[in-house]
Design an enzyme around this catalytic site. Structure first.
Site, PDB file in Angstrom:
ATOM      1  N   ASP A  52      43.838  32.901  40.929  1.00  0.00           N
ATOM      2  CA  ASP A  52      44.751  33.263  39.856  1.00  0.00           C
ATOM      3  C   ASP A  52      44.350  34.616  39.270  1.00  0.00           C
ATOM      4  OD1 ASP A  52      42.476  31.810  39.151  1.00  0.00           O
ATOM      5  OD2 ASP A  52      43.232  31.350  37.163  1.00  0.00           O
TER       6      ASP A  52
ATOM      7  N   PHE B 264      42.256  39.349  26.993  1.00  0.00           N
ATOM      8  CA  PHE B 264      42.181  37.926  27.333  1.00  0.00           C
ATOM      9  C   PHE B 264      43.584  37.370  27.522  1.00  0.00           C
ATOM     10  CE2 PHE B 264      41.377  33.439  26.933  1.00  0.00           C
ATOM     11  CZ  PHE B 264      40.212  33.315  27.681  1.00  0.00           C
TER      12      PHE B 264
ATOM     13  N   ARG C 206      47.243  26.362  29.518  1.00  0.00           N
ATOM     14  CA  ARG C 206      47.518  26.553  30.944  1.00  0.00           C
ATOM     15  C   ARG C 206      48.994  26.328  31.261  1.00  0.00           C
ATOM     16  NH1 ARG C 206      42.578  26.639  33.829  1.00  0.00           N
ATOM     17  NH2 ARG C 206      41.045  25.126  33.114  1.00  0.00           N
TER      18      ARG C 206
HETATM   19  C1  PRP Z   1      38.685  31.888  36.513  1.00  0.00           C
HETATM   20  C2  PRP Z   1      39.522  32.173  37.757  1.00  0.00           C
HETATM   21  C3  PRP Z   1      38.557  32.702  38.773  1.00  0.00           C
HETATM   22  C4  PRP Z   1      37.437  33.279  37.913  1.00  0.00           C
HETATM   23  C5  PRP Z   1      37.469  34.765  37.995  1.00  0.00           C
HETATM   24  O1  PRP Z   1      38.186  30.596  36.613  1.00  0.00           O
HETATM   25  O2  PRP Z   1      40.210  31.028  38.224  1.00  0.00           O
HETATM   26  O3  PRP Z   1      38.101  31.714  39.640  1.00  0.00           O
HETATM   27  O4  PRP Z   1      37.637  32.850  36.577  1.00  0.00           O
HETATM   28  O5  PRP Z   1      36.463  35.336  37.190  1.00  0.00           O
HETATM   29  P1  PRP Z   1      35.339  36.288  37.811  1.00  0.00           P
HETATM   30  O6  PRP Z   1      36.025  37.281  38.691  1.00  0.00           O
HETATM   31  O7  PRP Z   1      34.737  36.929  36.578  1.00  0.00           O
HETATM   32  O8  PRP Z   1      34.352  35.455  38.549  1.00  0.00           O
HETATM   33  P2  PRP Z   1      37.479  29.828  35.372  1.00  0.00           P
HETATM   34  O9  PRP Z   1      36.005  29.859  35.573  1.00  0.00           O
HETATM   35  O10 PRP Z   1      37.995  30.336  34.071  1.00  0.00           O
HETATM   36  O11 PRP Z   1      37.945  28.311  35.612  1.00  0.00           O
HETATM   37  P3  PRP Z   1      39.426  27.687  35.640  1.00  0.00           P
HETATM   38  O12 PRP Z   1      40.083  28.220  36.878  1.00  0.00           O
HETATM   39  O13 PRP Z   1      39.195  26.206  35.731  1.00  0.00           O
HETATM   40  O14 PRP Z   1      40.128  28.093  34.390  1.00  0.00           O
END
Ligand code: PRP
Length: 449
Positions: free
Chosen positions: A364, A416, A429
């Site tokens: 995402d 954000f 979400r």
């Molecule tokens: C979000 C997203 C990615 C990650 C990207 O997941 O889905 O996997 O952050 O961030 P980065 O590039 O800094 O690693 P999150 O950890 O928020 O979990 P979620 O998908 O359950 O909301």
């Protein structure tokens, strides 16, 4: 520019127009030798009017009245338009607008004429880019932010230099907040004729392409409201296919709620500063990504891998539009060890082997790139036949690890975001759009994120 180009090529008229941000309509930015009525005949649907130009082609039309690529042949006839030469205005490899030349008598444009109009189109593109750059510099963005914002500006915003009434400006702020595409006074409707000539016209204030209706704003002055009501009634009688609404600001807010914009209610929208991407913008982009991926993997079977949970909406919509055989798998991870030095742990592994398979990792959002970097290494160790990455959002300004991205939906600024799968403290979400979120506006504590 339009005047000089028409003169140089012996044409009677010239029109320079740009695509709106949704790339659906062409709006005039400059014209010469064409009547006001012709220019405002209707919002020009880019896909219905000489669509080849949108693919980057220069198109010559010998007889405009007989050619099916012309959207309004009757009006062209009334304007005595015979031949047309149309060329795309390209910026960064994308068509952002068109330049068209018109002649009253049948005319053959030479190869030199075509080359000349392409050069004029290129100069227009340079001017647009310079203007965008100028506006960005004026708006005070600095450094990395500035560059990444510039890269996501494929089209120009078509705003009038000034509005006829302050209420229109206020209305536009509302439309901009909800990221609803609008065109200002794009079409004039003749309402009354005498002795074959038009004696009364009505130009509604706005056209909203997404909803396909015109809006005329009302003020508090009752005498004007009565007059406007009369014109709107007459317009509806004469043009029954046209949808038009006479609104004040409160009517409009009620209307938005009906279309799902305000239906989330005040409480849920708390904390959302502005809508960055509307549901329909997201859908359009997801469809375009799915088309590209389907083309690139033609004849293959694709394994889509997503990391829970943020990717759920994007994965669902992307899958729906892929025209390939696909299977889908999910992983889940958790982090420990604090923000400074996070350690990733896989809490749910793939269900099936990806060895020798064509794998597309679907995300995402890519932020620091840490998650993707870890997952890619993990997947690579399972020896897939190929491994590529598709992300809906790319927050490039925050990148710490350089990760390869093959398909990107939108490059977004360093703010954000919530909605369309993205959460704040597990919530938001389920919003159908993506908005910028400020916890203090929602009365939440920053540390909860
Ligand atoms: C979000 C997203 C990615 C990650 C990207 O997941 O889905 O996997 O952050 O961030 P980065 O590039 O800094 O690693 P999150 O950890 O928020 O979990 P979620 O998908 O359950 O909301």
């Amino acid at each position: 520019m339009a005047k000089s180009t028409a003169k140089a090529l012996g044409a009677n008229g010239c029109r320079i127009s740009f695509l709106d941000t949704q790339r659906e309509y062409l709006t005039n930015v400059g014209a010469h030798g064409l009547s006001d009525f012709y220019l405002k005949k209707a919002p020009l649907d880019a896909r219905k009017s000489i669509p080849e130009v949108l693919d980057g082609e220069v198109v010559y039309i010998a007889d405009a009245i007989k050619d099916e690529r012309i959207q309004h042949p009757q009006i062209a006839k009334a304007q005595r338009i015979s031949s047309i030469l149309a060329a795309p205005i390209m910026a960064k490899g994308e068509v952002i607008g068109e330049i068209r030349l018109y002649t009253h008598d049948p005319h053959i444009f030479s190869e030199d004429d075509k080359n000349f109009v392409v050069i004029v189109a290129n100069i227009s593109a340079v001017l647009v880019e310079r203007d965008e750059l100028h506006r960005l510099l004026e708006s005070g963005h600095k450094g990395v932010k500035e560059q990444s914002k510039l890269a996501q500006l494929p089209t120009i915003s078509l705003r009038p230099a000034e509005f006829a009434h302050p209420s229109e400006e206020e209305f536009v702020r509302l439309l901009d907040f909800y990221q609803i595409e609008w065109l200002y006074e794009p079409r004039a409707f003749p309402l009354r004729w005498e002795n074959g000539g038009i004696v009364e016209m009505f130009t509604p204030d706005f056209y909203l392409p997404e909803f396909d209706f015109y809006i005329e704003l009302t003020t508090l002055r009752q005498d004007l409201v009565t007059e406007k009501n009369r014109k709107v009634r007459r317009l509806k009688e004469l043009y029954p296919e046209i949808s038009i609404k006479l609104l004040n600001k409160n009517d409009f807010l009620r209307l938005l709620a009906k279309y799902g914009y305000g239906s989330l209610g005040e409480a849920k929208l708390q904390g959302i500063d502005r809508i960055l991407l509307t549901h329909s913008q997201i859908q359009r982009r997801v469809k375009a990504l799915a088309r590209r991926i389907s083309g690139d993997y033609e004849g293959k079977h694709l394994v889509l891998v997503g990391v829970l949970k943020g990717v759920i909406f994007f994965m669902t919509d992307l899958m729906e539009h892929l025209t390939l055989p696909v299977t889908v798998d999910f992983m889940a991870i958790s982090y420990y060890g604090g923000e400074e030095d996070p350690v990733v742990k896989i809490t749910k592994d793939l269900d099936s082997s990806i060895t020798g398979r064509d794998v597309l990792m679907v995300e995402d959002i890519v932020d620091t790139g840490m998650t993707l970097n870890y997952i890619l290494k993990y997947l690579q160790a399972h020896a897939p036949a190929s491994l590529r990455v598709c992300t809906l959002l790319d927050k490039r300004a925050r990148r710490l690890v350089d990760v390869p991205l093959d398909y990107v939906g939108f490059e977004i600024p360093d703010e954000f975001m919530v909605g369309y799968g993205l959460d704040y403290d597990g919530e938001y979400r389920n919003l159908r759009f993506i908005g910028t979120f400020h916890p203090e506006l929602a009365g939440k504590d920053e540390s909860q994120k």
